[in-house]
Enzyme design. Structure first.
Site, PDB file in Angstrom:
ATOM      1  N   GLU A 175      43.246  37.739  38.073  1.00  0.00           N
ATOM      2  CA  GLU A 175      43.751  38.735  36.989  1.00  0.00           C
ATOM      3  C   GLU A 175      44.838  39.209  37.074  1.00  0.00           C
ATOM      4  O   GLU A 175      44.511  40.545  36.622  1.00  0.00           O
ATOM      5  CB  GLU A 175      43.073  39.444  36.634  1.00  0.00           C
ATOM      6  CG  GLU A 175      41.285  37.943  36.364  1.00  0.00           C
ATOM      7  CD  GLU A 175      39.880  39.294  36.195  1.00  0.00           C
ATOM      8  OE1 GLU A 175      40.226  40.201  35.548  1.00  0.00           O
ATOM      9  OE2 GLU A 175      38.863  37.880  35.831  1.00  0.00           O
ATOM     10  N   GLU A 384      36.344  32.560  39.129  1.00  0.00           N
ATOM     11  CA  GLU A 384      35.279  33.475  38.872  1.00  0.00           C
ATOM     12  C   GLU A 384      33.993  33.428  37.600  1.00  0.00           C
ATOM     13  O   GLU A 384      34.676  33.409  36.424  1.00  0.00           O
ATOM     14  CB  GLU A 384      35.007  34.833  38.206  1.00  0.00           C
ATOM     15  CG  GLU A 384      35.992  35.874  39.817  1.00  0.00           C
ATOM     16  CD  GLU A 384      36.361  37.089  39.567  1.00  0.00           C
ATOM     17  OE1 GLU A 384      35.856  37.355  38.606  1.00  0.00           O
ATOM     18  OE2 GLU A 384      36.917  37.447  40.043  1.00  0.00           O
TER      19      GLU A 384
HETATM   20  C1  FCB Z   1      36.187  40.392  37.361  1.00  0.00           C
HETATM   21  C2  FCB Z   1      37.335  40.678  38.353  1.00  0.00           C
HETATM   22  C3  FCB Z   1      35.944  41.013  39.342  1.00  0.00           C
HETATM   23  C4  FCB Z   1      34.253  41.728  39.026  1.00  0.00           C
HETATM   24  C5  FCB Z   1      34.591  41.128  37.242  1.00  0.00           C
HETATM   25  C6  FCB Z   1      33.037  41.060  36.354  1.00  0.00           C
HETATM   26  O1  FCB Z   1      37.715  41.387  36.020  1.00  0.00           O
HETATM   27  O2  FCB Z   1      38.046  39.494  38.945  1.00  0.00           O
HETATM   28  O3  FCB Z   1      36.386  41.744  40.468  1.00  0.00           O
HETATM   29  O4  FCB Z   1      34.850  42.697  38.685  1.00  0.00           O
HETATM   30  O5  FCB Z   1      35.142  41.367  36.121  1.00  0.00           O
END
Ligand code: FCB
Length: 479
Positions: A175, A384
Site C-alpha cells: 500500500e 489483505e
Molecule cells: C491495511 C494495512 C494493514 C492493516 C489493515 C487493516 O491498510 O496494510 O497493515 O492495518 O489495513
C-alpha cells in the site's frame, strides 16, 4: 447473471485446488522485540513514541511478541491449515540505519520463519516494505529523498540473496498509497508530515523503489519459479448519487488518479496519467521524475496484490454546504488528497466495521472485475481482506465473532463471483492472523481471526478461524 444470495451470504461455493488460502500480518504490527539483535529504529517506533499520535499512546514495542514466539505461531498456522502466509520483513532488522552490510541476526530470524513455513507446507509470501522505514533514512528526507529508493534496492538485494532460494512470492511494497499520502500528506501515519508536495514526491520515490527493488530481487533470487508482485489498496470509488453526473464523474476521476492510477500508471503502463499531472499542477511540477525513471518503474510483475476493506463515495464539494470528510482515515490538519481537496467524501450506508468502514462485498466484486478489465493479462491475489469488530472476548476458551465470520463469508462469495465473471484470482490472504497493533488506532481495533490477550500473549482461535479452517480444508465456503 450469477445465482446466489443477494446479500452475498452464500455457502457451498467451491474454489479450485490451486487457489491459495492464507493469512497476512506485518512486522511492526506483531513482532515486538524492537531493541533486540541489532534492530534499528524505524519511523513507526519514533511516531508511536510521540505522545498523541496513537490511541492510548500504544506502541509496537511488545505487540504480539511474535519475534520470540515464532515457533508456536508457526504451529498455530499449521493448526489452521494455512496454505500460505504473508509476512513482512522489518528493514531496520536487516540494516539498522538503512545502509551497509546486512545484519546476520535479522536475516536469520526471517530464515527461521521461512524454513518453519516450508516444513509445515505453507508457502511464504514476503513483503519487503510494510511501512517500517529506518529512521536514519527518514532523517535524510525519507521517501521525499530520491536516494531512499536506491537504499531500498540495496536492501532488496540483501534479502533476495539470503531468502531468495525459499520464498515463493515477493511483494515489494505494501500500500504505497498509505506510505505516501497518510505518511507525508495527512500525517496520520509515520513520519507524520503534512505536505501535499511531499506526499506526491513520496509517491514517485516509492514507485521508483518498487522498480529498482524488483530488479534487485530478480538479480539476486535463484529460484526460477519465484513470483513477483506489488500490493496496492486499489480504491473502489463510487459517485454520490445526490450530486449531478458531472460532479460525480469529476470527483471519481480525480480520486482514481491520485489513489489508483498514480501507482498502476507507472508500474503497469509505464507512465503517469496526464490528468493526475494536471490535477496536481498547483502542488508540484513533478520535476522529481527524472528521464529514465518510468522505464525503471515499469517492470513486469507476475501478480498484482489487492488489499480491500470498503468503498469510498465522492462528489465535488459545492463550496458552502457542510462538508463531510469520510475517507476512512481519520481527521487531520493535512490532506491525503493533494490538489483535490475540493472532493468531498460523503458518508456511506452501513453496516460498518469497528473502523467505521462500510461493509460492501458488491464493491469488492466490482473492483476485481474492473481491475481485470483494465489489466486482463495480470493475475490478481487478495493480499489483505478482513475486519475489526468490537466485543471479541474469550469465554471458556472460545471467541464468538459472528460478524467477522459473516464479513468473510460475504467477501469470499464476492471473490468467487468475480472469478465466475472471468477474473483470474490466485488466492486470498485474510487480514489478519493475529489481533495486532493497528497503526494509529493502537490495540483498540482487533482484526485477528486469532485472539491475542496482550497481558499474557495467549492466543485463542476465534470462531472465524475455525470457520476459515473449514473453508481451507474443503475449499468450499462452509455453512
Ligand atoms: C491495511 C494495512 C494493514 C492493516 C489493515 C487493516 O491498510 O496494510 O497493515 O492495518 O489495513
Amino acid at each position: 447473471m450469477i445465482d446466489g444470495s443477494p446479500d452475498y451470504r452464500d455457502s457451498g461455493l467451491e474454489f479450485s485446488p490451486d487457489f491459495v488460502f492464507g493469512s497476512a500480518t506485518a512486522s511492526y504490527q506483531i513482532e515486538g522485540a524492537v531493541r533486540e539483535d541489532g534492530r534499528g529504529v524505524s519511523i513507526w517506533d519514533t511516531f508511536s513514541h510521540t505522545p498523541g499520535k496513537i490511541v492510548n499512546d500504544d506502541t509496537g514495542d511488545v505487540a504480539c511478541d511474535h519475534y520470540h514466539r515464532v515457533e508456536s505461531d508457526l504451529d498455530l498456522m499449521a493448526e489452521l491449515g494455512l496454505e500460505s502466509y504473508r509476512f513482512s520483513i522489518a528493514w531496520p532488522r536487516i540494516q539498522a540505519d538503512g545502509t551497509g552490510s546486512p545484519d546476520e541476526k535479522g536475516l536469520a530470524f526471517y530464515g527461521r520463519l521461512v524454513d518453519g513455513l516450508l516444513e509445515r507446507g505453507i508457502r511464504p509470501i514476503a513483503t519487503l516494505y510494510h511501512w517500517d522505514l529506518p529512521q536514519a533514512l527518514e532523517d535524510r528526507g525519507g521517501w521525499t529523498h530520491r536516494d531512499t529508493a536506491y537504499r531500498f534496492a540495496d536492501y532488496a538485494q540483501h534479502v533476495g540473496e539470503a531468502l531468495g532460494d525459499r520464498v515463493a512470492m515477493w511483494t515489494t511494497l505494501n500500500e504505497p498509497w498509505c506510505s505516501a499520502y497518510l505518511g507525508y500528506g495527512s500525517g496520520v501515519h509515520a513520519p507524520g508530515v503534512t505536505s501535499g508536495r511531499a506526499a506526491l514526491t513520496a509517491v514517485h520515490h516509492l514507485n521508483l523503489a518498487h522498480g529498482l527493488g524488483l530488479a534487485a530481487l530478480r538479480s539476486s533470487v535463484t529460484r526460477p519459479e519465484t513470483e513477483y508482485s506489488a500490493t496496492l489498496n486499489i480504491h473502489m470509488i463510487r459517485g454520490a448519487e445526490d450530486a449531478d453526473a458531472d460532479s460525480q464523474e469529476e470527483a471519481v476521476r480525480r480520486i482514481d488518479a491520485l489513489a489508483n492510477r498514480a501507482f498502476t500508471g507507472p508500474m503497469l503502463l509505464g507512465a503517469y496519467p496526464q490528468d493526475l499531472l494536471d490535477d496536481t499542477a498547483s502542488v508540484t511540477d513533478w520535476q522529481f521524475v527524472r528521464p529514465g525513471d518510468l522505464e525503471l518503474i515499469h517492470q513486469p510483475i507476475d501478480v498484482l496484490g489487492v488489499n480491500y476493506y470498503s468503498t469510498v463515495t465522492v462528489k465535488m464539494w459545492d463550496g458552502h454546504s457542510p462538508r463531510s470528510n469520510a475517507d476512512g482515515h481519520g481527521a487531520s490538519t493535512g490532506s491525503a488528497w493533494p490538489g483535490s481537496e475540493n472532493v468531498e467524501f460523503v458518508e456511506q450506508d452501513g453496516p460498518y466495521t469497528a473502523m467505521g468502514w462500510n461493509i460492501a462485498p458488491d464493491g469488492f466484486e466490482q473492483l476485481l472485475v474492473d481491475l481485470h478489465q483494465q489489466f486482463p493479462e495480470l493475475p490478481l491475489m487478495i493480499t489483505e481482506n478482513g475486519a475489526a469488530f468490537d466485543g471479541d472476548e474469550v469465554v471458556d476458551g472460545r471467541v464468538h465473532d459472528p460478524e467477522r465470520v459473516d464479513y468473510l463469508r460475504r467477501h469470499f462469495t464476492a471473490a468467487h463471483r468475480a472469478m465466475q465473471r472471468g477474473v483470474v484470482l490466485r488466492g486470498y490472504q485474510v487480514w489478519s492472523l493475529l489481533d495486532n497493533f493497528e497503526w494509529a488506532y493502537g490495540y483498540t481495533k482487533r482484526f485477528g481471526i486469532v485472539h491475542v490477550d496482550y497481558e499474557t500473549q495467549e492466543r485463542t482461535l476465534k470462531d472465524s478461524a475455525r470457520w476459515y479452517r473449514e473453508l481451507i480444508s474443503t475449499h468450499r465456503i462452509p455453512q
